[in-house]
Design a protein around this motif. Structure first.
Motif, short mmCIF file in Angstrom:
data_model
loop_
_atom_site.label_atom_id
_atom_site.label_comp_id
_atom_site.label_asym_id
_atom_site.label_seq_id
_atom_site.Cartn_x
_atom_site.Cartn_y
_atom_site.Cartn_z
N MET A 99 -10.37 33.44 1.49
CA MET A 99 -11.59 33.21 0.71
C MET A 99 -11.78 34.32 -0.32
O MET A 99 -12.07 34.06 -1.50
CB MET A 99 -12.80 33.12 1.63
CG MET A 99 -12.89 31.84 2.43
SD MET A 99 -14.04 31.92 3.83
CE MET A 99 -15.59 32.30 3.02
N ARG A 100 -11.63 35.56 0.12
CA ARG A 100 -11.76 36.70 -0.80
C ARG A 100 -10.70 36.63 -1.90
O ARG A 100 -11.00 36.86 -3.08
CB ARG A 100 -11.64 38.01 -0.02
CG ARG A 100 -12.81 38.31 0.90
CD ARG A 100 -12.52 39.54 1.75
NE ARG A 100 -12.17 40.68 0.92
CZ ARG A 100 -11.38 41.69 1.30
NH1 ARG A 100 -10.84 41.67 2.52
NH2 ARG A 100 -11.11 42.69 0.48
N THR A 101 -9.47 36.31 -1.50
CA THR A 101 -8.38 36.26 -2.47
C THR A 101 -8.60 35.15 -3.48
O THR A 101 -8.40 35.34 -4.69
CB THR A 101 -7.04 36.05 -1.74
OG1 THR A 101 -6.87 37.07 -0.76
CG2 THR A 101 -5.88 36.11 -2.72
N HIS A 102 -9.03 33.98 -2.99
CA HIS A 102 -9.24 32.85 -3.90
C HIS A 102 -10.35 33.17 -4.92
O HIS A 102 -10.22 32.88 -6.11
CB HIS A 102 -9.58 31.59 -3.11
CG HIS A 102 -9.37 30.34 -3.88
ND1 HIS A 102 -9.31 29.10 -3.29
CD2 HIS A 102 -9.21 30.11 -5.21
CE1 HIS A 102 -9.13 28.17 -4.22
NE2 HIS A 102 -9.06 28.76 -5.40
N THR A 103 -11.41 33.78 -4.45
CA THR A 103 -12.48 34.16 -5.38
C THR A 103 -12.00 35.21 -6.37
O THR A 103 -12.36 35.17 -7.55
CB THR A 103 -13.72 34.65 -4.61
OG1 THR A 103 -14.16 33.61 -3.73
CG2 THR A 103 -14.85 35.00 -5.55
N ASP A 126 -1.52 34.43 -1.08
CA ASP A 126 -1.42 34.67 0.35
C ASP A 126 -2.63 35.53 0.71
O ASP A 126 -3.35 35.98 -0.19
CB ASP A 126 -0.12 35.40 0.70
CG ASP A 126 1.10 34.50 0.54
OD1 ASP A 126 1.10 33.42 1.14
OD2 ASP A 126 2.04 34.90 -0.19
N PRO A 127 -2.89 35.74 2.00
CA PRO A 127 -4.02 36.60 2.34
C PRO A 127 -3.92 37.97 1.66
O PRO A 127 -2.93 38.68 1.80
CB PRO A 127 -3.91 36.72 3.87
CG PRO A 127 -3.26 35.45 4.29
CD PRO A 127 -2.26 35.16 3.21
N LEU A 128 -4.95 38.29 0.87
CA LEU A 128 -5.13 39.59 0.21
C LEU A 128 -4.17 39.86 -0.94
O LEU A 128 -4.12 40.99 -1.46
CB LEU A 128 -5.07 40.75 1.21
CG LEU A 128 -6.12 40.71 2.34
CD1 LEU A 128 -5.96 41.92 3.23
CD2 LEU A 128 -7.53 40.64 1.77
N LYS A 129 -3.45 38.85 -1.41
CA LYS A 129 -2.62 39.05 -2.60
C LYS A 129 -2.36 37.71 -3.26
O LYS A 129 -2.39 36.66 -2.62
CB LYS A 129 -1.31 39.74 -2.25
CG LYS A 129 -0.40 38.97 -1.31
CD LYS A 129 0.86 39.77 -1.00
CE LYS A 129 1.78 39.00 -0.06
NZ LYS A 129 3.01 39.77 0.25
#
Length: 240
Positions: A99-103, A126-129
């Protein structure tokens, strides 16, 4: 049709549902509603668990099959019968990182479109990148540093995000709704989910997002590359 709970509540971690179909070939089940995101738009699918008959089993993959969301269970898990009541649980740490990465990707896209008018030509995460490609003829270290400063300013601005689902005709009245060079939205889609970062970005989007840009945290531009004459790739990373 499966009710897609994540479309209106990305923070939903668990849910109750009923098995509506069983796919023995792919070892999965369809539910009447789900909080699992099946992947798409560069965002990977969710993982987690389904609990039924007093046992908990891993959900290893979510796929869209013939318009339905199929929950693929681990090979050792039995397949429940149609009508079985199940409890779903999202792997929340992974989901929230996505969610954080997509935003963060939408912040990057919004800033570059606002400041440079460049459209997106591709992306993945991917998560966080993640990485995103833009229509830039040239890219250099000074420009990249300028972009990094601008996107982190939007994180600090703590802009709220809003989600709405609109009829296709109404959605396409919104200027610049499709930020990709090619419109990837199939003609058969009658309703369009729109994600807005207030006063920065508004796009047709099916994925999950945080509620405010401050939740994204610090964004680092990790690298950039030329992928063609007018195609430049930017790589971003987020803090844990």
């Amino acid at each position: 049709m499966t009710v897609l709970l994540y479309q209106t509540d990305s923070y939903l971690k668990s849910f109750q549902a009923e098995v509506t179909a069983v796919n023995t070939d792919q070892h999965g089940v369809t539910l009447n509603q789900t909080a699992f995101y099946p992947g798409g738009g560069g965002q990977p699918n969710d993982t987690g668990t389904l609990t039924f008959n007093q046992q908990t089993y891993p959900v290893t993959k979510i796929r869209r099959v013939d318009g339905e969301t199929l929950h693929i269970l681990a090979p050792e898990a039995p397949l429940p019968q149609i009508g079985t009541q199940v409890s779903g649980e999202i792997d929340w740490d992974r989901r929230y990182q996505l969610m954080r990465t997509h935003t963060a990707m939408h912040i990057l896209c919004g800033v570059i479109f606002r400041d440079y008018g460049a459209q997106v030509t591709g992306g993945n995460m991917d998560p966080l990148k993640g990485r995103m490609d833009f229509e830039f003829e040239t890219m250099h270290q000074e420009l990249v540093a300028e972009i990094e400063t601008a996107i982190n300013q939007e994180v600090d601005n703590d802009r709220p995000l809003a989600v709405c689902i609109l009829p296709r005709e109404e959605a396409f009245q919104i200027p610049d709704l499709i930020r990709t060079k090619i419109n990837l939205l199939p003609e058969g889609i009658k309703e369009v989910r729109v994600v807005e970062i207030k006063d920065l970005d508004m796009q047709a989007d099916g994925g999950t997002h945080v509620a405010r840009t401050a939740e994204v945290g610090r964004i680092r531009v990790a690298d950039y590359k030329s992928k063609g004459k007018i195609n430049k790739r930017i790589y971003i990373e987020l803090e844990e």
